[in-house]
Design an enzyme around this catalytic site. Structure first.
Site, PDB file in Angstrom:
ATOM      1  NE  ARG A   1      -2.932   0.402   3.301  1.00 16.66           N
ATOM      2  CZ  ARG A   1      -2.177   0.530   4.409  1.00 16.66           C
ATOM      3  NH1 ARG A   1      -1.387   1.575   4.571  1.00 16.66           N
ATOM      4  NH2 ARG A   1      -2.220  -0.389   5.352  1.00 16.66           N
TER       5      ARG A   1
ATOM      6  CE  LYS B   1     -12.810   7.606 -18.063  1.00 18.94           C
ATOM      7  NZ  LYS B   1     -13.185   8.862 -17.469  1.00 18.94           N
TER       8      LYS B   1
ATOM      9  CG  ASP C   1     -10.200  15.987 -15.105  1.00 15.75           C
ATOM     10  OD1 ASP C   1      -9.471  15.361 -15.902  1.00 15.75           O
ATOM     11  OD2 ASP C   1     -11.270  15.524 -14.664  1.00 15.75           O
TER      12      ASP C   1
ATOM     13  CE1 TYR D   1     -16.736  10.930 -15.945  1.00 21.73           C
ATOM     14  CE2 TYR D   1     -16.272  11.089 -13.603  1.00 21.73           C
ATOM     15  CZ  TYR D   1     -16.589  10.337 -14.706  1.00 21.73           C
ATOM     16  OH  TYR D   1     -16.760   8.989 -14.581  1.00 21.73           O
TER      17      TYR D   1
END
Ligand SMILES: *Cc1c(COP(=O)(O)O)cnc(C)c1O
Length: 379
Positions: free
Chosen positions: A46, A195, A170, A98
């Site tokens: 992690r 994406k 973004d 978004y």
């Protein structure tokens, strides 16, 4: 190092144990220590993982930033940014963004005392009136989703330079191949790696890139403390996708330009939103801050009939009806009932997101086939 070379080489060294040229998938949760507290920089996956490190360094290099952080999704990356704010802080955001970002802002973080204001940012001069003493973050998405407005990143960052306000961009739609927000003065870049960066519709992932060491340390703390990290297999797939990012983006842009021009002259089509048109209201800004105009297009139908729009989308052969974008295959979507269904209709219509609006992620197939598909479906 230039972009394509960075995409292939930055942050990546042959495996020290074997010489493997591809970064191995370190599918391990833990690392053996020589003595308590004595280790090789890796304790628990992690916190650190070599495959993730390679990806993070590569992403940082692509965005011309010092620090890269990978997350389990784009929204997990956004979540981490918001957790660096304090109750009472205000975020000023684009109003055309978004749907999931709108949702995490309003449905999750408002209840912890953060305040969000959604405004039009295409004219940076009008932004000043919305700033307050509590404004701490400006959130820019450009090109905007799904209206393809372009926000002048440099104009916004210039405006807040003397204040204690950070600017996050973004950069999912543009990718670092087309646009480098940090070079334009932004403090942080956020990506849905899902994406274009991943590019093959097979990984959900997010990323942040920044230069500010203090903010980076806060974000690294949250990455580990909240634990929304991607697995090593996904990091490997993202790294593999990035190796062809520049080639894919070139073809996405070429194909999208052809599709935009085809749609614009079609009698059934009302408006086409694509920043490459000279009569696009922010065309000049797009030309200045982007390398090309991207692979995303939206359009509306004459008469704005929602049923006609929905039925059109079932007639495509290659433009698959699906959420998401940025993969090698062409996709189409209906924001009003899909990605933006969580935004109230009045809000939607106000920002131009009418019922017949169709959004396309133009893939990298042969353009002749894509145009043929559009032609038969519109008839
Ligand atoms: C998909 C997307 C996100 C969210 O990313 P996930 O990886 O789906 O969590 C954020 N911003 C934009 C512009 C997106 O397209």
């Amino acid at each position: 190092m230039k972009f394509a070379t960075k995409a292939i080489h930055a942050g990546i060294t042959p495996d020290p144990a074997t010489g493997a040229i591809m970064t191995p998938i370190y599918q391990t949760t833990t690392y053996v220590q020589q003595a308590p507290g004595e280790h090789k920089g890796y304790e628990y996956s992690r916190s650190q993982n070599p495959t993730r490190d390679a990806l993070q360094n590569n992403l940082a290099a692509l965005e011309n930033g010092k620090f890269g952080l990978a997350f389990a999704s784009g929204l997990a990356a956004t979540d981490a940014i918001l957790k660096t704010l304090k109750p009472g802080d205000e975020v000023l955001s684009t109003n055309d963004l978004y749907g999931g970002t709108y949702r995490i802002f309003t449905k999750l973080f408002e209840q912890y005392g953060l305040k969000f204001k959604f405004v039009t940012m295409t004219d940076a001069d009008t932004l000043e009136q919305h700033l307050s003493d509590q404004t701490r973050l400006i959130w820019i998405e450009t090109p905007t989703n799904p209206m393809m407005h372009i926000i002048d990143i440099k104009a916004v960052t210039d405006l807040v330079k003397q204040r204690d306000i950070k600017v996050a961009v973004d950069n999912t739609f543009a990718t670092p191949y087309l646009q480098l927000p940090l070079d334009l003065g932004a403090d942080l870049v956020m990506h849905s790696v899902t994406k274009y960066i991943g590019g093959h519709s097979d990984v959900i992932m997010g990323a942040l890139v920044l230069n500010d060491q203090e903010w980076a340390e806060d974000l690294q703390f949250i990455q580990n403390a909240s634990g929304a990290v991607p697995g090593p297999q996904d990091c490997f797939l993202a790294l593999r996708g990035i190796k062809t990012l520049h080639l894919r983006m070139q073809r996405h842009c070429e194909n999208a330009a052809s599709v935009a021009h085809f749609l614009k002259q079609h009698p059934k089509v009302d408006k086409v939103f694509w920043p490459g048109f000279e009569d696009h209201p922010n065309h000049q800004v797009a030309k200045n801050q982007m390398q090309d105009f991207g692979g995303m297009i939206s359009f509306t139908l004459k008469g704005d009939d929602i049923e006609e729009a929905k039925s059109l989308m079932t007639r495509f052969q290659y433009f698959q009806l699906a959420e998401s974008l940025g993969g090698v295959e062409s996709l189409c979507g209906h924001p009003a009932s899909m990605t933006h269904a969580s935004i109230p209709r009045e809000e939607r219509i106000k920002s131009g997101l009418v019922d017949s609006l169709i959004r396309m992620s133009v893939g990298i197939e042969d353009i002749e086939d894509l145009l043929e598909d559009l032609k038969q479906a519109l008839e």
